[in-house]
Enzyme design. Structure first.
Site, PDB file in Angstrom:
ATOM      1  CE  LYS A   1      -3.987   1.939   2.520  1.00  0.00           C
ATOM      2  NZ  LYS A   1      -4.920   1.738   3.647  1.00  0.00           N
TER       3      LYS A   1
ATOM      4  CB  SER B   1      -8.239   3.560   2.669  1.00  0.00           C
ATOM      5  OG  SER B   1      -7.433   2.926   3.645  1.00  0.00           O
TER       6      SER B   1
ATOM      7  CB  SER C   1      -8.613   0.706   5.584  1.00  0.00           C
ATOM      8  OG  SER C   1      -9.309   1.923   5.541  1.00  0.00           O
TER       9      SER C   1
END
Lengths: 94, 474
Positions: B78, B153, B177
């Site tokens: 990420k 997210s 997330s």
């Protein structure tokens, strides 16, 4: 209810420039969220303010073994928006 | 051709050691897949140019017998986790060209294992959002239906694994997330116990809630990755010593169902149906299902949307255009701040900064932030009480399947409600896992649904055990 001048004050505290449109949108969006979270007041008034320190505590360590001088200078300077030699360049303050 | 769809870490490791294929061939297969699918999916913000060089190093390790089970495993990271010398932008304009100056602890650990970093994945800007639509670089699409969001997210992370553009992924989870995108993309995703994994080198969003965690196609993959990244770290004072709750093999568990919390409405009927099926299946496997009460969980979102903006407004103060990141020039130094933050930060980030500044400002601090902390403790105590009676708690991961792009974008409150089942876990700091269970069929599309298991602090082993049992994984 918040007003535009409240948003402006908050934006100033948070160091963000906002356009008129951004201010109006924020006003529209922030108010319902604040309305939603007011339920917390009712919960707390029913249980009382019983906040204890809980399990949280500070964790500290000796300030030892620093990085060797200048071992990270080059990579840090490379990330600066403006620099001169090994210095960060900013506008004159006084 | 390597069958990427059915690869697991263990299978890959065995094939690499046997010499069925090399790490270079494996990495090339993933790069080929990215070329084929990522223009539609947009899971990656950047695919690294040195993937094959990394693969060659891993091949050496396998040849000379120093490989671990993770050596050569292709992983996506990420975009809010730092890898030294590579860009880490948190999908924000303000960090568009920011090059990380050190390795996050989790990256350091994975480098020792010899994994292959494929690239950095798309996300909601600074991890604020639940759909990946808040990325400054355009949304990621759900591989099961590209008109829908992959969740967020960590949407890019989930999409990368679901479309076989990486074998496993690392994401971060502040209020769901990891678990929500795992659910939307048919994957397993773990939010570890608060403090189990070091956050040194991950960009802070809600510091009292954030955790790094793994995505995979199987529980075992997630377990392997979790064991590789966990552990107390001098560089993150919130990490805790390993005090894992052990599980006996074939242990039958007592599983708690918070019925009241589930009956508050707004849950898609496909989710209710698949949830009840999971309970039946667990009963059939010999586990005991009991009703429990978590009476304060209904206040979770209100607590979350005071605490998160408060922490966000503090954490985002470092992005001022001075020492790093985008700088816009004004008439003086202070105006540089105002202009840089206006241009560099997106709409949701600004919204949370303004909200956070409000709830922390003089005269409102007691009314909001303090009250939120009191109710947060009530929620934590609800879990403590429940875990005196049960080994594990079960809920759906999300109220519905993946929603359409832009369906909820205009209404922040509606978007926040997506997190109703995942947020309370972060508030209490307990671990939770989402596992794929069931589908909702819409037209010719099959949208995955997820089941969430929650355990007490340090209970990751409990989660792995019950999840494997539900999914029939050995």
């Amino acid at each position: 209810m918040l007003e535009i001048k409240d948003i402006e004050k908050l934006a100033k505290l948070a160091r963000i420039e906002l356009t008129t449109e951004e201010k109006e949108n924020l006003l529209k969006e922030v108010d319902p969220i604040l309305g939603y979270v007011t339920q917390l007041k009712e919960v707390v008034s029913s249980v009382g303010e019983t906040k204890k320190a809980g399990e949280l505590r500070n964790v500290t360590r000796e300030d030892t073994n620093p990085n060797e001088t200048e071992s990270n200078t080059e990579i840090l300077v490379a990330d600066m928006p403006e620099s001169q030699g090994n210095y960060l360049k900013v506008k004159k303050i006084l | 051709m390597i069958d990427l769809k059915n690869l697991t870490i263990k299978k890959t490791h065995e094939a690499l050691v046997r010499g069925d294929y090399s790490v270079v061939e494996l990495a090339s297969a993933y790069l080929e897949q990215i070329k084929k699918t990522d223009k539609d999916i947009h899971a990656y913000l950047e695919v690294y140019s040195d993937v094959l060089e990394q693969a060659k190093v891993a091949d050496e390790k396998i040849k000379n017998g120093t490989a671990t089970v993770l050596t050569g495993i292709p992983i996506s990271i990420k975009d809010n986790i730092l890898i030294k010398g590579r860009i880490a932008s948190s999908a924000s304009k303000i960090l568009e060209n920011y090059i990380a100056t050190y390795d996050a602890t989790v990256i350091e650990k994975l480098k020792k294992e010899g994994v292959v970093f494929i690239g950095r994945t798309n996300m909601d800007e600074f991890a604020m959002g639940g759909s990946t639509e808040n990325s400054a670089y355009g949304p990621t699409k759900n591989p099961f239906d590209i008109e829908r969001v992959p969740g967020g997210s960590s949407g890019g992370a989930a999409a990368s694994v679901a479309s076989d553009e990486a074998l496993v992924a690392l994401g971060s989870d502040t209020g769901g997330s990891i678990r929500q995108p795992a659910s939307f993309c048919g994957l397993v995703g773990l939010k570890p116990t608060y403090g189990a994994v070091s956050r040194h080198g991950v960009m802070a969003m809600g510091s009292s809630l954030d955790q790094i965690g793994p995505f995979g196609k199987t529980v075992k993959d997630v377990e392997i990755l979790f064991n590789a990244i966990k552990g107390q770290d001098m560089m993150d004072s919130t990490t805790i010593p390993d005090k894992a709750v052990e599980v006996l093999e074939d242990k039958k568990m007592k599983i708690g169902v918070p019925r009241d919390f589930l009956n508050m409405g707004g849950i898609d009927e496909s989710v209710v149906k698949s949830f009840e099926e999971s309970l039946e299946k667990l009963k059939g496997l010999g586990h005991e299902i009991v009703d429990i009460e978590l009476p304060n969980l209904k206040y979770s979102l209100a607590v979350y949307y005071v605490i998160v903006p408060a922490e966000v407004s503090s954490n985002m103060a470092r992005f001022d255009g001075m020492r790093f990141g985008k700088r816009l020039s004004g008439k003086d130094g202070i105006e540089d701040y105002f202009l840089s933050r206006q241009a560099g930060l997106g709409r949701e980030v600004k919204r949370r900064i303004i909200l956070g500044t409000y709830v922390l400002s003089s005269g409102y601090y007691d009314a909001y932030y303090n009250k939120a902390n009191i109710v947060r403790e009530l929620i934590t105590n609800d879990y403590k009480k429940a875990f005196e009676k049960v080994d594990v708690i079960i809920t759906p991961t999300t109220p519905g399947p993946a929603f359409k792009i832009e369906e909820k974008a205009g209404d922040p409150l509606k978007m926040y409600l997506e997190d109703i089942f995942t947020v309370p876990i972060n508030l209490a700091g307990v671990p939770a896992i989402s596992v794929p269970f069931g589908f909702k069929e819409i037209g010719d599309k099959k949208l995955p649904l997820g089941i969430q298991f929650i355990a007490k602090h340090g209970g990751e082993e409990v989660l792995f055990s019950i999840s494997k049992d539900l999914l029939g994984e050995k």
